[in-house]
Write an enzyme that holds these catalytic residues in place. Structure first.
Site, PDB file in Angstrom:
ATOM      1  N   GLY A 130      15.362   1.062  12.923  1.00  0.00           N
ATOM      2  CA  GLY A 130      14.921   2.592  13.070  1.00  0.00           C
ATOM      3  C   GLY A 130      14.023   2.789  11.826  1.00  0.00           C
ATOM      4  CB  SER A 132       8.033   3.620  12.732  1.00  0.00           C
ATOM      5  OG  SER A 132       7.447   2.128  12.432  1.00  0.00           O
ATOM      6  CB  SER A 164      11.128  -3.501  19.380  1.00  0.00           C
ATOM      7  OG  SER A 164       9.972  -3.257  19.047  1.00  0.00           O
ATOM      8  CD  GLU A 247       9.621  -6.248  11.072  1.00  0.00           C
ATOM      9  OE1 GLU A 247       9.555  -5.443  10.140  1.00  0.00           O
ATOM     10  OE2 GLU A 247       9.153  -5.939  12.138  1.00  0.00           O
ATOM     11  CB  THR A 375      -2.196  -2.185  10.358  1.00  0.00           C
ATOM     12  OG1 THR A 375      -2.235  -1.714   9.189  1.00  0.00           O
ATOM     13  CG2 THR A 375      -1.057  -1.165  11.053  1.00  0.00           C
ATOM     14  CD  GLU A 377      -6.426  -1.830   9.621  1.00  0.00           C
ATOM     15  OE1 GLU A 377      -5.361  -1.923   9.963  1.00  0.00           O
ATOM     16  OE2 GLU A 377      -7.617  -2.086  10.400  1.00  0.00           O
TER      17      GLU A 377
HETATM   18  C1  LIG Z   1       4.754  -3.797  19.629  1.00  0.00           C
HETATM   19  C2  LIG Z   1       5.460  -2.791  18.248  1.00  0.00           C
HETATM   20  C3  LIG Z   1       6.562  -2.983  17.934  1.00  0.00           C
HETATM   21  C4  LIG Z   1       7.188  -2.167  17.146  1.00  0.00           C
HETATM   22  N1  LIG Z   1       8.701  -2.262  16.763  1.00  0.00           N
HETATM   23  C5  LIG Z   1       9.071  -1.425  15.753  1.00  0.00           C
HETATM   24  C6  LIG Z   1      10.387  -1.362  15.402  1.00  0.00           C
HETATM   25  O1  LIG Z   1      11.355  -2.038  16.166  1.00  0.00           O
HETATM   26  N2  LIG Z   1      10.878  -0.395  14.547  1.00  0.00           N
HETATM   27  C7  LIG Z   1      10.085   0.276  13.862  1.00  0.00           C
HETATM   28  O2  LIG Z   1      10.538   0.995  12.922  1.00  0.00           O
HETATM   29  N3  LIG Z   1       8.734   0.400  14.079  1.00  0.00           N
HETATM   30  C8  LIG Z   1       7.935  -0.567  15.067  1.00  0.00           C
HETATM   31  N4  LIG Z   1       6.812  -0.256  15.440  1.00  0.00           N
HETATM   32  C9  LIG Z   1       5.938   0.380  14.480  1.00  0.00           C
HETATM   33  C10 LIG Z   1       4.973  -0.075  13.513  1.00  0.00           C
HETATM   34  O3  LIG Z   1       5.869  -0.659  12.295  1.00  0.00           O
HETATM   35  C11 LIG Z   1       3.981   0.802  12.975  1.00  0.00           C
HETATM   36  O4  LIG Z   1       3.268   0.847  14.320  1.00  0.00           O
HETATM   37  C12 LIG Z   1       2.989   0.147  11.929  1.00  0.00           C
HETATM   38  O5  LIG Z   1       3.802   0.162  10.880  1.00  0.00           O
HETATM   39  C13 LIG Z   1       1.880   1.273  11.745  1.00  0.00           C
HETATM   40  O6  LIG Z   1       2.251   2.633  11.697  1.00  0.00           O
HETATM   41  P1  LIG Z   1       1.537   3.490  12.678  1.00  0.00           P
HETATM   42  O7  LIG Z   1       1.679   3.187  14.013  1.00  0.00           O
HETATM   43  O8  LIG Z   1       2.153   4.861  12.281  1.00  0.00           O
HETATM   44  O9  LIG Z   1       0.087   3.695  12.209  1.00  0.00           O
HETATM   45  P2  LIG Z   1      -0.313   4.528  11.057  1.00  0.00           P
HETATM   46  O10 LIG Z   1       0.189   4.288   9.906  1.00  0.00           O
HETATM   47  O11 LIG Z   1      -0.622   5.866  11.380  1.00  0.00           O
HETATM   48  O12 LIG Z   1      -2.013   3.804  10.953  1.00  0.00           O
HETATM   49  C14 LIG Z   1      -3.049   4.153  11.644  1.00  0.00           C
HETATM   50  C15 LIG Z   1      -4.194   3.470  11.134  1.00  0.00           C
HETATM   51  O13 LIG Z   1      -4.458   3.920   9.730  1.00  0.00           O
HETATM   52  C16 LIG Z   1      -4.662   2.400   8.925  1.00  0.00           C
HETATM   53  N5  LIG Z   1      -4.098   2.627   7.553  1.00  0.00           N
HETATM   54  C17 LIG Z   1      -2.941   3.395   7.520  1.00  0.00           C
HETATM   55  N6  LIG Z   1      -2.716   3.395   6.139  1.00  0.00           N
HETATM   56  C18 LIG Z   1      -3.750   2.559   5.619  1.00  0.00           C
HETATM   57  C19 LIG Z   1      -4.186   2.363   4.114  1.00  0.00           C
HETATM   58  N7  LIG Z   1      -3.416   2.841   3.090  1.00  0.00           N
HETATM   59  N8  LIG Z   1      -5.294   1.671   3.981  1.00  0.00           N
HETATM   60  C20 LIG Z   1      -5.914   1.167   5.038  1.00  0.00           C
HETATM   61  N9  LIG Z   1      -5.521   1.566   6.402  1.00  0.00           N
HETATM   62  C21 LIG Z   1      -4.611   2.327   6.614  1.00  0.00           C
HETATM   63  C22 LIG Z   1      -3.714   1.440   9.779  1.00  0.00           C
HETATM   64  O14 LIG Z   1      -4.044   0.241   9.260  1.00  0.00           O
HETATM   65  C23 LIG Z   1      -3.906   1.989  11.100  1.00  0.00           C
HETATM   66  O15 LIG Z   1      -5.314   1.409  11.772  1.00  0.00           O
HETATM   67  C24 LIG Z   1       6.271  -1.334  16.241  1.00  0.00           C
HETATM   68  C25 LIG Z   1       5.074  -1.291  16.617  1.00  0.00           C
HETATM   69  C26 LIG Z   1       4.354  -2.014  17.433  1.00  0.00           C
HETATM   70  C27 LIG Z   1       3.070  -1.899  17.818  1.00  0.00           C
END
Ligand SMILES: Cc1cc2nc3c(=O)[nH]c(=O)nc-3n(C[C@H](O)[C@H](O)[C@H](O)COP(=O)(O)OP(=O)(O)OC[C@H]3O[C@@H](n4cnc5c(N)ncnc54)[C@H](O)[C@@H]3O)c2cc1C
Length: 393
Positions: A130, A132, A164, A247, A375, A377
């Site tokens: 837990g 994100s 997840s 991780e 990500t 990035e």
């Molecule tokens: C299949 C899957 C399983 C997951 N499982 C879990 C889980 O079990 N538990 C959990 O807690 N989370 C989980 N996640 C969440 C995952 O950790 C987040 O999706 C990830 O960290 C990105 O955060 P966000 O989706 O909020 O995107 P955002 O942080 O909002 O990013 C949006 C876009 O902006 C870009 N960006 C953001 N900040 C910057 C920066 N400083 N410089 C350049 N680019 C930037 C990102 O690269 C991305 O392209 C999961 C995600 C997926 C896809």
């Protein structure tokens, strides 16, 4: 330089393969396997007896110290084990065990270790992460889920997202804000939350391949005993980064990529035999994927060799994660190019079906690879700043 097993590791590999043949494969061939990139729910009737066998051998958490019930395996032995398990499509443990277990070992109290590590080692509990939240993913330290102290409990309100396996988890390791006035990294606490607690609601999120992997999780006045906090209050960020390091050091990814490239290789050959050769440009694309897979393997070896020397891969883990996840997508795209119309079916028949080339499923499920666990990035930012010493953008 030679990248082959030492005689000891070769012997160990034979032992592991024999164990898998006896206890997991049971007459299955490589072609019988589920598609490795398809994130299907585990088949409990197969998983439970297998995990029992692993538990009997102390192999649920092979790298853990013996005093916590692990097998005290060296990093290289564990690497071989993980390679062979991934190759066979066999689960190593219940979900997330390899993230939360070592974190509890490093930062937990003796009571927390005694309560949580044994059931993990028996394969009895599944965990979810837990971290994100809707507004906090890459900038995780901005998380808003609140935990307010009330006697011997914290009372939690807020929401997590993309969690997840929350629908199958018994416990969650969760980051919460315990001091909203402190600088953002310093007001966070790391708690262990029983998913059966009153006030926890899990809502499914469907991914683009129509699968239920992750969820939204809501907390409404959920009480978590203070004794379930890992580490000091408001120092949870630093506990959480330990979990993230584990991780991102995932080395199983490359084994799955290798399997997929081998599967495509067999497919191209089978097409040629059946008088349907693929176009020349696609053969060359396959060559590129094969070369890149070798590069990816070397990046994984780099991570393992640092761990084997007792170090903590950081930039190297990010390079491995970024390159491997982007390669997963390129391999999936190549599969789409090779299979054409047939590849667009979720469950194709014909040569594609026979060889389990489910290009469309891979294409869809690998989209998330460059997002999950940070990500691309963010990995590039880490490599730029911590690896190359470049100024922050
Ligand atoms: C299949 C899957 C399983 C997951 N499982 C879990 C889980 O079990 N538990 C959990 O807690 N989370 C989980 N996640 C969440 C995952 O950790 C987040 O999706 C990830 O960290 C990105 O955060 P966000 O989706 O909020 O995107 P955002 O942080 O909002 O990013 C949006 C876009 O902006 C870009 N960006 C953001 N900040 C910057 C920066 N400083 N410089 C350049 N680019 C930037 C990102 O690269 C991305 O392209 C999961 C995600 C997926 C896809």
């Amino acid at each position: 330089m030679r990248f082959t097993d030492t005689p000891e590791l070769a012997e160990w590999r034979t032992t592991v393969k024999g164990f898998i043949d006896d206890n997991w494969k049971q007459g299955r061939t490589d072609d019988d396997e589920d598609n490795p990139m398809e994130e299907a729910a585990p088949d409990e009737s197969r998983v439970k007896p297998w995990l029992d066998k692993l538990a009997d051998s102390g192999w649920i958490a092979p790298a853990w110290p013996k005093k916590y019930g692990g097998a005290d395996m060296s990093v290289l032995e564990q690497f071989v084990l993980s390679q062979e398990f991934t190759e066979a499509g066999a689960p190593t443990s219940r979900q997330m065990l390899n993230l939360v277990g070592p974190t509890i070992m490093l930062h937990g109290t003796d009571e927390q270790k005694a309560e949580h590590l044994p059931p993990m080692l028996r394969g009895e509990v599944a965990w979810c992460q837990g971290f994100s939240e809707p507004g906090s993913g890459s900038d995780l330290a901005s998380l808003q889920t609140r935990a307010v102290r009330d006697g011997d409990d914290y009372v939690i309100n807020g929401q997590k997202i993309w969690t997840s396996g929350a629908h199958r988890a018994d416990w969650m390791f969760v980051l919460t804000r315990t001091d909203p006035d402190a600088p953002k990294h310093r007001g966070i606490s790391y708690l262990l939350l029983d998913m059966k607690s009153p006030g926890v609601t899990v809502r499914p999120l469907t991914n683009l391949a129509n699968g239920h992997i992750f969820n939204e999780v809501f907390f409404e006045d959920v009480r978590v005993p203070v004794r379930n906090r890992i580490g000091e209050e408001n120092r949870g960020w630093y506990v959480g980064t330990t979990t993230l390091d584990f991780e991102r050091s995932n080395i199983a990814r490359v084994v799955n990529i290798e399997k997929q490239v081998r599967r495509l290789n067999r497919y191209v050959k089978a097409r040629a035999t059946a008088g349907q050769p693929v176009r020349d440009a696609f053969r060359l694309e396959m060559v590129d994927r094969a070369v890149e897979t070798s590069v990816c393997a070397l990046l994984s070896f780099q991570v393992v060799s640092i761990q084997a020397r007792g170090g903590v891969p950081n930039m190297e883990a990010s390079m491995n994660k970024m390159y491997g996840s982007e390669l997963q997508q390129r391999v999936a795209a190549t599969a789409m190019h090779l299979t054409g119309m047939a590849g667009q079916l979720r469950r194709p028949s014909g040569i594609e079906g026979d060889l389990k080339v489910r290009a469309a499923m891979d294409y869809m499920t690998t989209v998330s690879a460059t997002i999950a666990a940070g990500t691309s990035e963010i990995q590039r930012n880490i490599i730029a700043t911590r690896g190359l010493g470049l100024p922050r953008g």
